[in-house]
Design an enzyme around this catalytic site. Structure first.
Site, PDB file in Angstrom:
ATOM      1  N   HIS A 189       0.350  -1.170   0.060  1.00 48.50           N
ATOM      2  CA  HIS A 189      -0.075   0.425  -0.055  1.00 48.50           C
ATOM      3  C   HIS A 189       0.645   1.576   0.340  1.00 48.50           C
ATOM      4  CE1 HIS A 189      -3.409  -2.732   0.424  1.00 48.50           C
ATOM      5  NE2 HIS A 189      -3.972  -2.331  -0.132  1.00 48.50           N
ATOM      6  N   GLU A 431     -10.259 -11.477  -3.355  1.00 48.45           N
ATOM      7  CA  GLU A 431      -8.866 -11.536  -3.545  1.00 48.45           C
ATOM      8  C   GLU A 431      -8.828 -12.757  -2.734  1.00 48.45           C
ATOM      9  OE1 GLU A 431      -8.409  -7.327  -2.372  1.00 48.45           O
ATOM     10  OE2 GLU A 431     -10.441  -7.794  -0.397  1.00 48.45           O
ATOM     11  N   ASP A 455      -4.136  -8.994  -3.612  1.00 43.30           N
ATOM     12  CA  ASP A 455      -4.165  -9.898  -2.855  1.00 43.30           C
ATOM     13  C   ASP A 455      -4.369 -10.936  -3.784  1.00 43.30           C
ATOM     14  OD1 ASP A 455      -4.317  -8.357  -0.326  1.00 43.30           O
ATOM     15  OD2 ASP A 455      -5.817  -8.181  -0.899  1.00 43.30           O
ATOM     16  N   CYS A 502      -9.866  -4.577 -10.201  1.00 50.22           N
ATOM     17  CA  CYS A 502      -8.831  -3.400  -9.770  1.00 50.22           C
ATOM     18  C   CYS A 502      -7.259  -3.573  -8.841  1.00 50.22           C
ATOM     19  CB  CYS A 502     -10.070  -2.262  -8.795  1.00 50.22           C
ATOM     20  SG  CYS A 502     -10.326  -3.802  -7.370  1.00 50.22           S
TER      21      CYS A 502
HETATM   22  C1  PEP Z   1      -6.169  -5.470  -4.005  1.00 48.91           C
HETATM   23  O1  PEP Z   1      -5.993  -6.786  -3.370  1.00 48.91           O
HETATM   24  O2  PEP Z   1      -6.286  -5.972  -5.615  1.00 48.91           O
HETATM   25  C2  PEP Z   1      -6.962  -4.665  -4.135  1.00 48.91           C
HETATM   26  C3  PEP Z   1      -7.155  -4.070  -4.905  1.00 48.91           C
HETATM   27  O3  PEP Z   1      -7.260  -4.327  -2.915  1.00 48.91           O
HETATM   28  P1  PEP Z   1      -5.718  -3.735  -2.102  1.00 48.91           P
HETATM   29  O4  PEP Z   1      -4.676  -3.426  -3.252  1.00 48.91           O
HETATM   30  O5  PEP Z   1      -6.561  -2.830  -1.503  1.00 48.91           O
HETATM   31  O6  PEP Z   1      -5.330  -4.785  -0.565  1.00 48.91           O
HETATM   32 MG    MG Z   2      -6.872  -6.703  -1.404  1.00 48.54          MG
END
Ligand code: PEP
Ligand code: MG
Length: 582
Positions: A189, A431, A455, A502
Site C-alpha cells: 500500500h 481476492e 491480494d 482493480c
Molecule cells: C487488491 O487486493 O488487489 C486490491 C485492489 O485491494 P488492496 O490493494 O487495497 O488490498
Molecule cells: Mg486487496
C-alpha cells in the site's frame, strides 16, 4: 547503481535525505545544565499534547463505537501519568543531562528488558503500549521543532528503510520529489499511495540506507526500478534526456483523453480509476475515467488522528460522488489490517496480519463502526451513482452477513426518512483463492465482482505482497493466478454480472491485454495509468486478446507467458493513434 522494484513511475534527480532509523531509534544529545529545565518543559508539553490527542480519540471512539473499544486509551492515559514512565524519563534527563528522546528511549529499553525476563503476557502487552506511546510523544516533540531538521533545505528524495502507507500519505509534495525504501513490494500500500500522489518511487533496494548519505545526488527511475547515487556526468546527462522523454510521453498520451475505450474491433472495456484520497478526483476527471472503480475508503481514516465521524465520511464520499455524477463511484468498505493500521484503532498484535483480522473480518467484529460507514455511504448515494463493495470476502456466509447488516442500515435510514438510493448495487471483491473457487456461489449474491489481484496473487502463491525477499514468486502471470481469474470471470458471466479487476495488474498495459482476453469487462487503474491503458485498448483486437489468453492458459511458466504476450503485442500494435477518428 541499485536495482530495486519499480513502485511508482517518473524520473527525478535531486539530493538524498537518508532516514536510516525509525523515529524511536534516536540519538543521545547532551544538554547543558542551564537548559535542562527547558528540556523537561519540552517533554512535559509533548506529553500534554499526547494526552489531549488520546482523550480526543477516546471520546470519539466511545461515541462512535462503544466504551469497551475505548478501554485501551484509559490504559494509555494512566501510563502517561505514571511516575515510573514519564517521571522516570524526567529523572534521566536531569541526571544524565540528555535530550527527551534519548531519555524516553532509555525508559522503553528498561521496560522491554524487564518484560522480557518475565512471561506475563499482560506486561508484555504494556511494553508494546509504551513503545507506541513513546512514538507518539516523540512525534509531538518533533512537531514543535525538530522534524526533518536534517533534511536538505529545498527539495529532496527520501531514502528510508521502510515507510508505512500513512507515512507516505503524509509526505509534503512541495519538498519530497520521490522516495526509495529498502523494504516493500510493487503492490504494497506504500507503493499504491506513491502512485496516487504521483510520487516516483523505488522499493526493495537492499542496504541503500547504509551506503547513501544525506546530500548525495540521486537519480530515481521509478519506471525501471533503478536508483543511482552520485552518478557520473555521462549517466546524469543520459537520465536528463530520459526525463525529457518521459514528460513528452505523458504529453502525447493526453491526446487520448476524450477518445472511446474500444478495441479496434469495437469491443467495449470500461476504464475506471482507483483512488485513495478524495482530492484525486481532479486527476481522475482530467484523464476522463469512466468512473471510480475502487475508492479505498480506509485512507480517509489512515492519516487522521482519530476516527472520522459519520458526517466527515459522508462529506468526503458526497464530494467524490457529486463530482463524478453521473459516472459511478464504487466505495469499498474499510480494509484495515494487513499493512494498513490506524494509530487510534488498536488491533491485538498478530503473527500474520495479512491472514488475520483484516477488512470485512475487522468491520464485522466492530459492527458499530461498520454501520456508521454504511450509513455514510448510503447517504452519499442520494447524490449520484454509488456502488458498494465488500473487501476480502472469503466464504458466502460473510457476504450474507454483510448484506444483512446493509439491509438493517437501509431500513433504519428509511424509518428516519433519510434519502439514499434503495437500489444501490452491491458487489464483492474476489481476492482470496477460496472465494475464487466458490465464485459461482458468490456471484448469485451480488451485482458485480471486482478482482483484487494484489491480494489474490499473494494469497495464491503464499508470498507477502510487501516482502521484497519473496517478490520473485509474486508474479501476476503465475499460471495458477491466471486460471483463477478465468474461473472468476466465467462464473460472473454465467450469473450475468460484470467483473472488473482493480488490482495494480490492470494498470500495466501488457497485463491489461491478457485480462481483457480472460474476459474482464472493466479495468480500474490508478489515475496516472488511465491513458496508457486506454492506448493499449485502442491498439488491439479483442479477438487477439482472447487467443493470447487461451494460449497463456496452456503454459506452465509465468516467464514464458510474459514473452508470449510481449511478442504478440509487438506484432499487434499496428494501429497508430494518428489524430484518431472515433
Ligand atoms: C487488491 O487486493 O488487489 C486490491 C485492489 O485491494 P488492496 O490493494 O487495497 O488490498
Ligand atoms: Mg486487496
Amino acid at each position: 547503481m541499485y536495482k530495486g522494484i519499480a513502485a511508482s513511475p517518473g524520473i527525478v534527480i535531486g539530493p538524498a535525505y537518508v532516514i536510516s532509523k525509525k523515529v524511536s531509534q534516536v540519538n543521545r544529545i547532551d544538554i547543558p545544565q542551564a537548559k535542562i529545565d527547558a528540556e523537561v518543559a519540552r517533554m512535559q508539553s509533548a506529553v500534554e499534547i499526547t494526552k489531549a490527542d488520546i482523550c480526543a480519540i477516546k471520546e470519539r471512539i466511545v461515541h462512535d463505537i462503544g466504551s469497551a473499544e475505548a478501554e485501551i486509551f484509559n490504559a494509555y492515559l494512566m501510563l502517561l501519568s505514571d511516575p515510573t514512565f514519564v517521571g522516570k524519563a524526567e529523572e534521566i534527563i536531569r541526571k544524565e543531562l540528555v535530550n527527551t528522546e534519548y531519555a524516553l528511549q532509555m525508559v522503553l529499553k528498561n521496560y522491554a528488558e524487564f518484560s522480557n525476563r518475565i512471561s506475563d503476557s499482560y506486561l508484555k502487552e504494556r511494553s508494546r503500549d509504551i513503545n507506541s506511546l513513546v512514538d507518539k510523544i516523540i512525534h509531538n516533540l518533533e512537531e514543535s521543532g525538530g522534524k526533518d531538521a536534517n533534511a536538505p533545505a529545498d527539495k529532496y528524495i527520501i531514502i528510508a528503510q521502510d515507510l508505512s502507507p500513512a507515512d507516505t500519505a503524509d509526505m509534503n509534495k512541495d519538498n519530497v520529489m520521490g522516495f526509495v525504501t529498502e523494504m516493500g513490494g510493487a503492490t504494497s500500500h506504500t507503493a499504491i499511495v506513491a502512485r496516487s500522489l504521483e510520487l516516483p518511487a523505488v522499493v526493495g533496494v537492499r542496504d541503500i540506507t547504509n551506503t547513501a548519505k544525506t546530500g548525495d545526488m540521486v537519480i530515481l527511475d521509478g519506471e525501471k526500478g533503478i536508483v543511482v547515487v552520485n552518478p557520473n556526468p555521462k549517466i546524469l546527462a543520459a537520465y536528463k534526456e530520459e526525463r525529457k522523454k518521459f514528460i513528452l510521453k505523458l504529453r502525447m498520451l493526453k491526446r487520448l483523453k476524450s477518445l472511446d475505450t474500444l478495441t479496434v474491433d469495437r469491443h467495449k472495456i470500461e476504464l475506471t480509476a482507483n483512488i485513495e484520497f478524495p482530492e484525486e478526483i481532479a486527476v481522475v476527471q482530467e484523464n476522463n475515467a469512466e468512473g471510480v472503480g475502487l475508492f479505498r475508503t480506509e485512507f480517509i481514516y489512515i492519516n487522521k488522528s482519530n476516527l472520522p465521524s459519520e458526517e466527515e465520511q459522508f462529506e468526503s464520499y458526497k464530494m467524490v460522488v457529486q463530482k463524478m455524477n453521473p459516472k459511478p463511484v464504487t466505495l469499498r468498505t474499510l480494509d484495515i489490517g494487513g499493512d494498513k493500521f490506524l494509530p487510534y484503532f488498536k488491533i491485538a498484535p498478530e503473527q500474520n496480519p495479512f491472514l488475520g483480522l483484516r477488512a470485512i473480518r475487522l468491520t464485522m467484529a466492530n459492527i458499530n463502526m461498520f454501520k456508521l460507514q454504511l450509513r455514510a455511504i448510503l447517504r452519499a448515494s442520494a447524490f449520484g451513482k454509488v456502488k458498494i463493495m465488500f473487501p476480502m470476502i472469503t466464504v458466502p456466509e460473510e457476504l450474507d452477513e454483510a448484506k444483512k447488516i446493509l439491509e438493517e442500515v437501509k431500513a433504519d435510514l428509511k424509518r428516519k426518512e433519510v434519502k439514499f438510493d434503495p437500489n444501490i448495487k452491491v458487489g464483492c471483491m474476489i481476492e482470496v483463492p477460496a472465494a475464487a473457487i466458490m465464485a459461482d456461489e458468490l456471484a448469485r449474491r451480488v451485482d458485480f465482482f471486482s478482482i483484487g489481484t494484489n491480494d489474490l496473487i499473494q494469497y495464491t502463491v503464499a508470498a507477502d505482497r510487501g516482502n521484497e525477499s519473496v517478490s520473485y514468486l509474486y508474479d501476476p502471470l503465475n499460471p495458477a493466478v491466471l486460471k483463477l481469474i478465468k474461473m472468476i470471470a466465467d462464473s460472473a458471466h454465467r450469473a450475468n454480472i460484470k467483473v472488473s479487476v482493480c488490482g495494480e495488474m490492470a494498470g500495466a498495459p501488457h497485463l491489461a491485454f491478457l485480462l481483457i482476453g480472460l474476459g474482464i469487462d472493466e479495468l480500474s487503474v490508478s489515475p496516472s495509468s488511465i491513458l496508457s491503458v486506454k492506448k493499449l485498448i485502442r491498439s488491439i483486437l479483442f479477438k487477439d486478446a482472447l487467443e493470447t489468453a487461451d494460449a497463456a492458459l496452456k503454459e506452465e511458466r509465468g516467464s514464458l507467458i510474459k514473452d508470449m504476450i510481449l511478442t504478440k503485442l509487438n506484432q499487434l500494435l499496428y494501429v497508430k493513434e494518428k489524430g484518431d477518428k472515433k
